[in-house]
Design a protein around this motif. Structure first.
Motif, short mmCIF file in Angstrom:
data_model
loop_
_atom_site.label_atom_id
_atom_site.label_comp_id
_atom_site.label_asym_id
_atom_site.label_seq_id
_atom_site.Cartn_x
_atom_site.Cartn_y
_atom_site.Cartn_z
N ALA A 293 96.78 -41.97 -55.04
CA ALA A 293 96.10 -42.50 -56.24
C ALA A 293 97.00 -42.35 -57.46
O ALA A 293 97.68 -41.33 -57.64
N ALA B 233 92.07 -41.64 -61.32
CA ALA B 233 92.84 -41.38 -60.10
C ALA B 233 92.66 -39.93 -59.65
O ALA B 233 92.45 -39.66 -58.46
N CYS C 152 84.56 -44.83 -58.67
CA CYS C 152 85.15 -43.86 -57.73
C CYS C 152 84.09 -43.31 -56.78
O CYS C 152 84.30 -43.22 -55.56
#
Length: 364
Positions: A52, A63, A182
């Motif tokens: 990421a 990330a 996410c």
């Protein structure tokens, strides 16, 4: 649309504060919509370790948040790489791994990683940008570039708002939506892996956060502040820290783990000018214990201390902390006349903002 509205409202909102307040008010409804209708690809799979990376404070925070979610709640594995790592040729292992790239609004440097996406077994681009929104923003070349990357096999994990927030320095909506993307991505690959949070509880907390932030004093913030928290917040608090830099032109707030505080930060506070501390606090026994142990050290350091509490379950607390600090920074920006439309370094960062290609120079 945000891109249309900002130009029309500029004469009556010269510093951008009204538009920022409007975005803050929109945030709970925006997240409610994304909760009801995730914008993930039809098929979401992961091959091997997830690598990421992200552009900007929000992209980096997203990330790192994804890495935390995967490593903490699933049987998968993930690692964070700085965006500059993609200035080198991909490693041989990339073909057995998955790339997850974050950029709330396709920053030029993002191309460093997007251009290498084909070396990975799978690649996902998390962004509010779409080819259509890029065209509407007057960026047809960037739209064509993204279309080509999508045609080459990069999968877009979209989130609102599709209209860019770049015309003001402080971003409010994209960072919140990116965290949720996410969580939804991880739950799509590993169903039910992330502990749930009741939608009503989440939205109530978001709506109450600005009210709570109104009780926090502004004057101690004039020279900056620090954030103090227990794991896992220090691992993905980059965007929380950046709010003070982007919203108030202050140094980014250091994010201290409780158990790292005594080693250096405490010594610096005692030796020099005290730095205000915002404690990002949850309801666990561990956090209560650590806070009680930290109180006398903070008092010895002369630090003005706020307790920013969230009763949301992990990992959902990040949304309440984001909203609380958003509201706090907006109050300070209004009180101090911070210009969010014409910030001091606007259009001057091109030398490091447009690094979309790095020549292969071999080993040095």
């Amino acid at each position: 649309m945000l891109a249309d509205r900002h130009s029309q409202s500029a004469p009556s909102d010269p510093l951008g504060h009204a538009l920022l307040r409007e975005r803050l008010e929109q945030a709970p409804d925006l997240l409610a919509g994304l909760l009801a209708s995730p914008r993930l690809p039809r098929e979401v799979k992961v091959t091997g370790r997830v690598v990421a990376t992200g552009a900007g404070a929000a992209g980096e925070a997203h990330a790192r948040f994804l890495v935390y979610l995967i490593n903490a709640y699933t049987g998968g594995a993930a690692e964070y790489r700085s965006l500059s790592a993609f200035g080198r040729a991909p490693e041989a292992a990339a073909g057995r791994r998955t790339l997850a790239l974050f950029s709330p609004w396709l920053a030029p440097n993002t191309r460093l990683a997007l251009d290498r996406a084909g070396a990975f077994a799978r690649a996902y681009f998390f962004s509010a940008a779409t080819p259509g929104s890029l065209v509407r923003a007057g960026l047809p070349e960037t739209a064509r570039y993204l279309e080509q990357r999508l045609a080459d096999g990069v999968a877009l994990c979209g989130y609102p708002p599709e209209e860019q927030e770049n015309h003001l320095l402080l971003r409010l909506l994209g960072p919140l939506a990116g965290y949720l993307a996410c969580i939804q991505f991880v739950n799509a690959v590993w169903p039910g892996a992330v502990p749930p949070c009741e939608t009503a509880q989440l939205l109530d907390a978001l709506r109450a956060a600005p009210i709570r932030a109104s009780s926090l004093a502004l004057d101690p913030l004039r020279q900056g502040c620090a954030l103090l928290a227990a794991d896992p917040l220090p691992g993905f608090g980059q965007n929380l820290a950046a709010k003070f830099m982007e919203g108030l032109f202050l140094p980014p707030a250091p994010v201290w783990d409780y158990l790292a505080f005594a080693h250096g930060p405490f010594q610096a506070l005692v030796a020099g000018r005290p730095l205000p501390v915002l404690v990002l606090h949850g309801p666990t026994v561990l956090e209560n214990t650590l806070l009680e142990r930290a109180r006398p050290l903070l008092q010895m350091g002369g630090s003005y201390t706020w307790i920013v509490r969230s009763d949301l379950p992990l990992p959902w607390r990040i949304f309440e902390y984001e909203m609380t600090l958003n509201a706090l920074v907006l109050r300070a920006a209004a009180a101090w006349g911070i210009d969010q439309r014409r910030w001091p370094g606007r259009d001057r960062a091109g030398a490091l903002y447009y690094v979309d290609q790095v020549p292969e120079t071999g080993r040095t």
